[in-house]
Structure formats: structure tokens, C-alpha cells
Design an enzyme around this catalytic site. Sequence first.
Site, mmCIF file in Angstrom:
data_model
loop_
_atom_site.group_PDB
_atom_site.id
_atom_site.type_symbol
_atom_site.label_atom_id
_atom_site.label_comp_id
_atom_site.label_asym_id
_atom_site.label_seq_id
_atom_site.Cartn_x
_atom_site.Cartn_y
_atom_site.Cartn_z
ATOM 1 N N HIS A 138 -113.388 -63.844 -58.604
ATOM 2 C CA HIS A 138 -112.273 -64.344 -59.415
ATOM 3 C C HIS A 138 -112.094 -65.853 -59.219
ATOM 4 O O HIS A 138 -111.934 -66.608 -60.188
ATOM 5 C CB HIS A 138 -111.008 -63.590 -59.003
ATOM 6 C CG HIS A 138 -109.825 -63.849 -59.880
ATOM 7 N ND1 HIS A 138 -108.570 -63.384 -59.575
ATOM 8 C CD2 HIS A 138 -109.686 -64.537 -61.034
ATOM 9 C CE1 HIS A 138 -107.723 -63.758 -60.511
ATOM 10 N NE2 HIS A 138 -108.372 -64.465 -61.407
ATOM 11 N N GLU B 283 -114.860 -67.636 -60.966
ATOM 12 C CA GLU B 283 -114.619 -67.674 -62.415
ATOM 13 C C GLU B 283 -113.731 -68.861 -62.785
ATOM 14 O O GLU B 283 -113.970 -69.559 -63.777
ATOM 15 C CB GLU B 283 -113.967 -66.368 -62.861
ATOM 16 C CG GLU B 283 -113.521 -66.339 -64.317
ATOM 17 C CD GLU B 283 -112.102 -65.841 -64.460
ATOM 18 O OE1 GLU B 283 -111.265 -66.584 -65.003
ATOM 19 O OE2 GLU B 283 -111.819 -64.689 -64.050
ATOM 20 N N HIS B 284 -112.697 -69.111 -61.993
ATOM 21 C CA HIS B 284 -111.817 -70.258 -62.233
ATOM 22 C C HIS B 284 -112.529 -71.579 -61.961
ATOM 23 O O HIS B 284 -112.482 -72.512 -62.767
ATOM 24 C CB HIS B 284 -110.590 -70.167 -61.327
ATOM 25 C CG HIS B 284 -109.513 -69.256 -61.814
ATOM 26 N ND1 HIS B 284 -108.244 -69.685 -62.108
ATOM 27 C CD2 HIS B 284 -109.517 -67.921 -62.067
ATOM 28 C CE1 HIS B 284 -107.510 -68.665 -62.512
ATOM 29 N NE2 HIS B 284 -108.254 -67.573 -62.476
ATOM 30 N N GLU C 26 -101.561 -66.079 -58.619
ATOM 31 C CA GLU C 26 -101.788 -65.099 -59.679
ATOM 32 C C GLU C 26 -101.837 -63.695 -59.091
ATOM 33 O O GLU C 26 -101.212 -62.759 -59.623
ATOM 34 C CB GLU C 26 -103.099 -65.405 -60.408
ATOM 35 C CG GLU C 26 -103.437 -64.383 -61.481
ATOM 36 C CD GLU C 26 -104.839 -64.553 -62.063
ATOM 37 O OE1 GLU C 26 -105.264 -63.668 -62.820
ATOM 38 O OE2 GLU C 26 -105.514 -65.551 -61.748
#
Length: 990
Positions: free
Chosen positions: A76, A79-80, A173
Site C-alpha cells: 500500500h 502504491e502511494h 488512512e
Amino acid sequence: MHYINDKNNPDIVQGMNIHGFMIENITEIKEMDVICYVLIHEQTKAKYFHISNNDPENTFSVAFKTVPFDDTGVAHILEHTALCGSLKYPVRDPFFSMIKRSMKSFMNAFTASDWTMYPFSTQNLKDYYNLMDVYLDAAFFPVLSELSFKQEGHRLELDNNDHLIYKGIVYNEMKGAMSSPSQIMSRSIMNALYPTTTYSFNSGGAPEKIPELTYEAFIAFHKRYYHPSNAFFYSYGNFSLKDHLAHINKNVLQQFNAIDPKTDVPQEPRWEKPREKVVLYPLSASENPEKKAQVAIAWLMSGIESSYMTLCLSLLEQILIGNSASPLRKALIESGLGTSLSDGTGYDPELRDTMFACGLKDVSVEDADKIETIIFDVFKDLVNNGIEKQLIETAIHQLEFHRKEVTNHPYPYGIKLLLHICASWFHVNDPIHPLLIEKDLDQLKNDLKAGHFFENLIEKYFLNNPHHVRFILKPDQDMQQQEERRVQSFLKKRQETLSQEQMKTIKNDAHALESLQSSIEDLSCLPTLTIQDVSPDITVVNENKDFTDDVLLSFEQPTRGIAYFASTQEINTIPDKLITYIPFFCFAFSRVGTKDFDYAELAKRIDQYTGGIGMSSMIRRPIMDDRDPLALIHLNAKCLKRNITPMFDLLNSLFFRFDFSNTTRLKHLLLELKSGFESGVISNGHQYATAIASRKWSKTRILDERWHGISQLKFLKQLSQDISDQKISELADNLTQIAHLIFSKQQLHLTVIGDSDSLQIINEPVHQFYQNTPVQSDTTPLIKSIQTEPDPQPQYEAWTTATSVSFVAQSFKCVRRIHPDAPIIVVISKLLRSLYLHKEIREKGGAYGAFATADMEEGLFHLISYRDPHIQQTLDTYTKVSDFICGKEYNDTDIQEAILQVCSDIDRPDSPAARARKAFWRQLTGMTDEMRKEFKEAVLSVTRSQVAEAAEKYFKGIDQKATVGVISNLEKVKQFNEQDQNRSFEIHAI
């Protein structure tokens, strides 16, 4: 060689090598009107799948199998961070910069349990290759600087009191995500059911584990997984495949050689006996913990190898729980042990080994045995006595309907197809078979003739399958505080062990990151569209004159044999005590039964003959101020052309033979709707916060919040406190009274959408429906009976629940769409989001999202944060919005990019049915195509001086006049009230 006539790719044949790609297979799927190409890049073994059709909304994606081996969220965070600068585009944030330079209809990145995907969609060819170039460079040649890793993932910083704190966008998040019981339930079930494979880990990252990820492990993860040999390229639409292949080979693939990425996900070893797992979730101290648990049983099902078995198990899901008459759903709900099906319920066909889960929420832990017994008794009964034939036919009909229907929600259709085939493609290298549903249905028909087919599946996968887990999710009212104390204690001890040099490094990193975030970059290396690339034209959708009259508005659209019907009823004045019941009335209307059908039979018939019938409440403001706002009840129904007559049989029964006398069913529906509202608070906290802030400004926002905001949740909770027979009978009487009062042909707007044949068939039943509608004597608009007047006090209002992040919204009066300054205000909203709020609230503050939105219909302007670790810092940022926009800290290029963003929203393509629906709403509210064209032309001509002038007029001193709504936890709001000398929240518990 196999020849197929593809006008988009006329020279491509099977076996051909194009720019290093071998065409392995070409398949035409006539029922979808598509031609599919399966390719492999011979040098790198990269895989490619292309779907060619006549859709101008083209899609591209590159995806990788990413297989986590811990809970640090490495996939994750990567991905950012991959989108934070690359070799060819070494700027801080090319992804968000390209949002400003594009006419994309969709642009994002996804992290799933075992893959990461970078998709976009656009209609513009130049834009397509601009975005492809940025995405490819980001994926294969990212900078991955340590500062970007710390910004996007996690880092240590010192707060104003010199205490260590965690920061990071993904960290916050996931703190927000893992505050949600539904997220905890879904992820924990996977952890329990797949203990030895990658699915046992939280690919998004567990907040307590994210800080354990090192920069070195992060870099190693990219090196291993983001390689062409582990890549899956996808394209869709009417652009040339050859051009795509040339671009990818030249810019990426020719620089790599094949490796073995070793990313295959093994099958989960099967258990010999069932297991049980208990997990806690945070519940607010203000909530009653009684009956706040969830209980579910989850089974490991078939592997992904057989698309046919995956289809059959998807149909079995529909049979078991697809509607209110489905035997498993019906038995669980009618037990009265819980309010609705548990979170995570359903069949998941997207994993290496598929899974099914089902249970109840809002239950007592002590009832776990009863719930398990109910589930297995249903299965035993179905095996022994057989599944009702109508349920099977209904499930197949639903599959047929949704296969025909083309929608662009929640994603463009090309991306929806990718998500449908990706599990089979990624795991067993078969992107084709999931699309060949007709062949699988033919096989199913033969298997059904043999008898006992679905019953045998139940026996195999449920009754005789020891690989299942009984999962219990229990509330813990101290869990959130305990976790915060744990983090604070850990960081305090950590700080005590840090050397002066380490403390200096933390401070230097914070300073370096702040300097990076505040720096003004030269973005000229990034490709861009210009205003000259944008057509001033708008999409116009005209009604079909042959079938449009005073009763009916008809739109002829290529809907692939589906007919759409909408009944939009203006609500007249009704007794004030009934107004707040309207959302529940809408929810219950098509679910409670009629005088002709009990609720179960009605549910079966709706699924057997339609693609859905649903009613909702809404408020719309006409474009001109001389018309009253419209409070509306809106019903949507859709069906295959052959089922128009039976659909209207159902609609006539619903509208003219309604029956709310089934009090037991009403009780279940009330609890189900309340549970749905409760589940949405954390995932949609920004919407609730905005509604709180907005309701201070107009009666329409007061009513909207009363129907769809926290006020409605509080009302449903109040109703649910006493569900005695007497109270539910009173509820039934109120709903019956509403039905008698609101349906009126004087304020009824009927719409149909479909191909010419559908419009002809549907014309008569629609006119008969209109004739059956009664006439009401009082036609006073409902909005005039709203007694509450807008009041800007309290200026600061907070509602608290169990969440570790906040949602902060600020609203103030601005202009409506007809105002000459409206195009400028919309451009300002894009400037504020991209140049100011993104930097201050997301990059510096660590919130997951920050928005500036101009509500043109209401004439309000909103500043909004999402999954935000701050309240005070965010409100301070809002206060400085005026300084930023009035300080003219933007140039002509910034204005052009903001204009592009607005035009991207205006030109976003819709499905045939959706664009006709929008045309109806424009007619209802009085927005003409001339107004739309003038608005777009005005947007395209906005100048820097106009922005500066409008900023002075509308944004000066907004913090003094704006209202603020917050969703957060009690401790954060109390802390704000204690620390802020000038502002104080009025606090309420949700």
C-alpha cells in the site's frame, strides 16, 4: 491464422509479433460486442490483455502481483510512493499534478490483497499517452526517496510540546479504516480463514505494524515485485492496440529481461476440523454494548482455476442471500437475533482460493450457537428438500441482467471489466473465460437437467467442508483509548532512548520534508493538455419526440435491451411529525410487501423480472430563484425488454396496493436501516460533517440533513429503542398515512429510457400507471412547511463516535450556478484543492484527503478533510484559505490547470442510461443546454484577474462567517476545546 474483423485493429492476426509482443489468442465475444487479445512480451514475459470495442472512454492499467508477508502495509505504501516522482518526471507529486493537466474520466491506484493496480480512463488520445507515460515511468522507474516514503508511509516527528508522534498518509488512512467494524470484520475473517498464505496479512497495513516497515524493506519490495515479468498490462476501448504496444515496448520493456518473480500464491492447506476466532473492535463509550457483536461462519471454497465453478458459486450466493426471500438471508433475519447480515457477508471470487461468509450483526455473543445452528439447518433443509426452482431462475436472470447492463459507476466500464477478470488472469493466466459466460450458462443448463446440482454444491462446500471458521466480532469500549495509551507509552519510552543525534535527525527530516512540501517546483517536464485541447461543446441528450408528451419524458438510448423507468414525485405539505419518516418510508416501500404479495414473494418477483426497484428521498433546488426547492421521492426501476409488463404489474401493486401491516417485517427493516446508517458514519464521515456544517444555511440543507445525516441516524435510534407491538403499529400507520398523502399526479414526473422497441412497449403501461395515480387537494411544496429556520449557531458543532481520525468540514455562503461569478468560483475550488489544501492537509498534515467543493445548486462552498489526524491544525489551515486565494499565489498556468479540472468534470462520459437521467434532472430543475454551454464557455475563459477579484469578494474573512461540522472521537474534541482560546465546539454523541 485466425481472422476476426476488428475495425480498430484491422491488421492484427493471431500468431503475429508486434513490437516484441506475441499475439497468443484473439477471441470475439459477440454478446458483449468486443474482441479480446491475449499477448505476451517475449523478452520479458510481461502479460497483456486488450479489449477492443467502440467505446470512446479508453482505459489503461498496469498491475503487479504483490504478495505481502507481514502487516506493515508495504504494498500500500509503495502504491502511494511510486507516484511521488520518477526518473523521467522527477517532481514531488506527478500523480496529483497530472490530475490538473488531464481530461481523465478516472485516475487512481488500488492495493488489493495480492495485487497492486494503476488504472486510468480518458476519451482524449493525447491525454491517454500523457497519462500512460507518467504511469509507466512511476511504476518501473520511480525515485522512491526516503522523504517520500516517510511522507506517504510513516515517520516520527515532534509535536508542539516536543513529544514524539507518528505521522504518515497511509498510517492515518489505515487508522481510519481500521476504526470501522466492517473493515475489521472483513480483514479479520481473511486472517482466520487463510492462516498460512498472504491473505492472513492486512495488505493495506495494520496501524500498529506500519511503523515497523523499514525503508530498506520497502525498496526491496519494489525491486522484487515491480518487474515486467510480474506485470499485467491492460487496455480497453477504440484506440489502436499497435500504438499501445509500441509505446510500452520502447519506453519500458526493451530495458528488461525476463526473471522468475516467484509471486504465485499457494493454495491454503485444507483443515480437518473447523476453528473459531474472536476479535475485538472499538465501540464508543456512549453506545450501549448490548447486542453490538457480529457472528459469522466463513468457508474456504473452490480454487480460482475453474471460471465455471466460480460462476456457479456466485449464483449460489444469489440463491442463498441475494434477496429478502433467499432462504439463508430470510432465516437469519426472521430469527430476530440481529439486525442485518454481518459485514463481509457474501462470496468472494477474487482470491486464489475463493471464500463465502454469512452471519448476523448487532447480536449477543451468547447467541453464536443459535446463529450457527440456523445457518447449517438451512443448508440441511435445502439439500434434503431441494432448492425452489424459482430461486435458481431468479439468480440466473440477475446474472443475465447485470451482464447486459453497461454502467460507469463506481468505475468506468473498462475498469469494471478489468476488475472482473483480474483474479483469473493474475492467478491462472486466463483473462478470457470469466467473460465467456454464455458457454458456462449452457453447461449449467445441462447440469441442472441432471438434477440436485446446487444442492450438491451446498453439501460439498458447506455441510461436508471442515475448512470453516466461526468468527465473532466483539465490542470493546476501552479499546480505542487503550491503543492510544499504548502508542503514547511506546513513543515516550522510545523518546527516552533516543540519542541527541537521533533526535536531531528526526528534526532535520521534518524540516527537510517541510521544505520539500513547501518548495515551488518546475513542472514543465510533465506532459499536459491545454485549453485548446478542450472542446467548448457539451453533450446534448434530447428526448424522443414520438413518445414524449405531457405525461411522459422519453429518451431513446442504446441500452442493450434494458428499459429504465423513473417516477419522481414532488412531495406536498404533510404533517410535520411525518417528515422525518420519509427515508424509512422509501427504504421499506419495496421491501415490506403489498396487498398482492408478501415481502418474500415480492422480493422474488422483483429479482425474477427486474434489475432492481428502489426508492429514495432527495431535495433539489431549481436553477432559478423564483421556484421553490423540490422535496422529492424518486423511484427507479429497470428490466429487460421482455419483462416490461411484469415489472409494471409489480409497480402498480407497490404504488396502488401498498400494505405496511406486516409489523414484524417493519421491525426488521427499521433495525436494518439503522445498522446501515451506523456502519456508514466512519466510512462517510466527511459527508456527515459537511451536512452538519451546511444545515446552518438554508431550509433545504436542514431537510437534507434531517433525512440523510446524523439527525436521521438519531431518529432511527430513537425509533429502535421501543419496538413494542404498539409502537411498530404506530409506525405502520404513519407509513400508510404518508403513502396516502404523497402520491399525486399533479406533481408526478415520469421518465423512460431505452431503445426504440422498449419505448414503444413501455408507453402504454406508463400511461396506465399515470391514470392510476390519485389527485391530492393540497399542492403546497413540502419545503414551505419546514418550521425550523436556518441558524448559524452554534458555529462549531462536533459529533463523536469511536474513530481514531477526524472529518472536518467548513461551509459558507457563496453563489449559485446562475450567478455570473459561478464559473470563477468552480475554478477557485480546484485551485484551492490542488495548490493549497492538498499540500497543507494531506502532505503536511497527513490526512488521507482534502477537498474544496462549490455546491452550485445550493450556493455554498465547502472545505473538507477526510481521515484527518487533526482538528485544530486543519481549522487553522481553513482560516488561511483567504490569505492564500486573496494573496494571488497562483499564475496563469495554475488557472489553466484548474480550468482543465473543471472541464474534465463537465465532460466526464456517462453510460447511455445515466446521461439520459441527467438530462431529465436538468429539465426538472430548469437547466437548459444553452445555460450549460454558456457555463462551460465561461469556465474556459476564466482569467487570473477574475479569480483575484472573486477571491476578494467571497473569501475575505470566511472563518468569521463559516460554520464547522466535525465527526471525531470525544477526546480529540475535548482537547481542542481545552487548547483553543477562540473557538469551542458544541459536543454531541452520535
